[in-house]
Enzyme design. Structure first.
Site, short mmCIF file in Angstrom:
data_model
loop_
_atom_site.label_atom_id
_atom_site.label_comp_id
_atom_site.label_asym_id
_atom_site.label_seq_id
_atom_site.Cartn_x
_atom_site.Cartn_y
_atom_site.Cartn_z
NE ARG A 212 -2.74 -1.54 3.54
CZ ARG A 212 -3.36 -2.63 3.98
NH1 ARG A 212 -4.29 -3.22 3.25
NH2 ARG A 212 -3.07 -3.15 5.15
CG PHE A 228 -10.78 -8.19 -5.58
CD1 PHE A 228 -11.79 -9.13 -5.60
CD2 PHE A 228 -10.01 -8.00 -6.73
CE1 PHE A 228 -12.04 -9.89 -6.75
CE2 PHE A 228 -10.25 -8.76 -7.87
CZ PHE A 228 -11.27 -9.70 -7.89
CG ASP A 250 -15.21 -6.15 -1.60
OD1 ASP A 250 -14.02 -6.29 -1.29
OD2 ASP A 250 -16.07 -7.05 -1.42
CB SER A 251 -18.72 -8.93 -4.68
OG SER A 251 -17.94 -9.66 -3.79
CB ALA A 277 -21.77 -3.04 -3.49
CG ASP A 297 -5.21 -7.81 -2.45
OD1 ASP A 297 -4.67 -8.92 -2.62
OD2 ASP A 297 -5.34 -7.28 -1.33
CB CYS A 337 -3.30 -13.84 -0.84
SG CYS A 337 -5.07 -14.01 -1.01
N1 SAH Z 1 -7.28 -5.53 -0.87
C1 SAH Z 1 -7.87 -5.75 0.43
C2 SAH Z 1 -8.11 -7.21 0.75
C3 SAH Z 1 -8.94 -7.95 -0.25
S1 SAH Z 1 -9.75 -9.34 0.42
C4 SAH Z 1 -7.02 -5.08 1.50
O1 SAH Z 1 -5.95 -4.49 1.20
O2 SAH Z 1 -7.41 -5.11 2.64
C5 SAH Z 1 -10.73 -9.86 -0.90
C6 SAH Z 1 -12.01 -9.08 -1.08
O3 SAH Z 1 -12.57 -9.50 -2.32
C7 SAH Z 1 -13.11 -9.33 -0.04
O4 SAH Z 1 -13.45 -8.12 0.56
C8 SAH Z 1 -14.29 -9.90 -0.83
O5 SAH Z 1 -15.54 -9.40 -0.42
C9 SAH Z 1 -13.99 -9.44 -2.23
N2 SAH Z 1 -14.52 -10.28 -3.33
C10 SAH Z 1 -14.60 -11.62 -3.39
N3 SAH Z 1 -15.09 -12.01 -4.59
C11 SAH Z 1 -15.33 -10.88 -5.31
C12 SAH Z 1 -15.83 -10.61 -6.62
N4 SAH Z 1 -16.17 -11.60 -7.44
N5 SAH Z 1 -15.94 -9.33 -7.02
C13 SAH Z 1 -15.59 -8.32 -6.19
N6 SAH Z 1 -15.12 -8.51 -4.96
C14 SAH Z 1 -14.99 -9.77 -4.50
#
Ligand code: SAH
Length: 393
Positions: A212, A228, A250-251, A277, A297, A337
């Protein structure tokens, strides 16, 4: 005295190389009937001492705590946690005002297989992944408070979903020492609401701190898409870095709320940020070509080795959408990850996506997990986070 566990003939090889897991197939027999979570002494078929560790039913039968014959008592936990805390102080993470978010214990990386502890200000959030760590939770929690020089006053135990289901422990989440409703903590001078009650993992993704910061360095004047976003970590750094606009996606609607709350906490009323969302693939398909910095991510696409091929396809598909849409001269921060996806696998998946887009792509940075997620050299499985920063023409 701990019960003795005898290995099958020749099954001590990995222990000689200090690998901390003993699989159930390596076990010949145990003298007596230990309870799950009990400490056992591990011996070769000849009766030579190898290790002490937590025993449990499952594919990993023993998680080694020490390769020296010792007693696992309050003093043992204090010693181990003291070493873990000292490392975080040495690298300048613990004991600072401008940063009180860090991982204090990263399982095997801290010689504590089955235990994760993240620190948010005066509160430590502790997760047990093994029955042994669960059984020892109070001793561990007390040791955390004792060795951290008064920094940590509360310990929240969050193991409802991480303990082996079959052990039937019925554990509920809650404070086991102290208690606090104050949930704002600081990372590199930026404030974050940490939702340890309902949030994913321990409430925050501590492991992206350095990445970050790197993004902040490149954010000036750019149009940023943080895909994400979860708590909006990358978005908050992009704002401080002087991005022209920042869109977080984010979803999960809860994640979007959290992101908005964290932006408001640091940049109240700042109109540069908006959050949506929506599903990642859908958003990437329909968005305009307006971004020149994109973060991808995603959650782990492969949780097991069987899912590897599918996961690699997923990473290719996701990244190819970003390559299609990112502006020329754009920067793509892309991550995986999944522990079972190696650096090479991931790079190949991204390569495939780049080639499909026919764009010129160069690697600027190869990213990694940070210093508070150390990798025990004898336990390479501890390496899981990898990322690339790409310059896309
Ligand atoms: N980048 C973040 C961590 C990401 S965790 C950080 O720095 O803290 C992964 C995230 O992806 C979760 O919040 C989850 O809700 C989201 N996610 C999972 N599947 C998804 C999709 N198909 N589309 C969008 N978001 C999604």
């Amino acid at each position: 005295m701990y019960k003795n566990l005898y290995l099958r003939k020749g099954k001590e090889e990995s222990l000689k190389r200090f690998h901390p897991w003993i699989f159930s197939g390596a076990v010949h027999h145990i003298d007596g009937e230990p309870e799950e979570g009990e400490v056992v002494r591990v011996l070769t078929s000849e009766g030579d001492f190898m290790a002490v560790g937590h025993w449990q039913i499952g594919s990993i039968a023993v998680r080694v705590l020490s390769f020296e014959d010792c007693t696992v008592d309050a003093a043992f936990w204090e010693r181990r946690l003291q070493v873990a805390y000292q490392l975080r102080r040495t690298v300048g993470l613990a004991g600072r005002v401008e940063n009180d978010i860090y991982r204090l214990v990263y399982g095997e990386g801290d010689g504590l297989s089955g235990l994760v502890v993240d620190v948010y200000g005066p509160t430590a959030v502790m997760q047990a992944h093994s029955v042994g760590m669960h059984v020892s939770r109070m001793e561990i929690a007390k040791a955390i408070v004792k060795v951290t020089d008064g920094d940590i006053k509360n310990v929240y135990y969050k193991s409802e979903t991480t303990l082996p289901f079959k052990a039937g422990l019925g554990q509920e989440n809650g404070f086991i020492i102290g208690g606090s409703t104050e949930n704002v903590a600081v990372e590199n001078g930026l404030k974050f609401h940490i939702d340890w009650l309902k949030g994913q993992k321990t409430g925050f993704f501590v492991d992206q701190r350095d990445n970050r910061s790197l993004l902040e360095h490149y954010a000036h004047g750019r149009s940023v898409l943080n895909m994400f976003c979860y708590t909006g970590g990358f978005s908050v750094y992009a704002m401080r870095g002087g991005a022209e606009l920042v869109h977080s996606v984010d979803s999960s609607a809860k994640a979007v709320d959290l992101t908005n709350a964290n932006i408001a906490l640091n940049f109240p009323g700042d109109k540069r940020h908006e959050a949506y969302a929506e599903d990642a693939f859908k958003y990437l398909d329909t968005m305009e070509n307006r971004y020149d910095l994109i973060v991808l991510d995603p959650p782990a696409f492969a949780k097991h080795r069987d899912a590897l091929r599918q996961a690699l396809k997923g990473y290719s598909r996701l990244n190819s959408k970003a390559f299609e849409k990112i502006k020329s001269g754009g920067l793509l921060f892309t991550f995986s990850c999944s522990q079972v996806v190696s650096k090479e696998h991931f790079r190949t998946a991204v390569f495939t996506a780049a080639a499909q887009s026919k764009r010129r792509v160069r690697i600027l940075h190869q990213l990694h997990q940070p210093v508070d997620h150390p990798i025990d050299i004898y336990h390479p499985e501890g390496e899981y986070l990898k990322g690339l920063v790409l310059y896309v023409e």
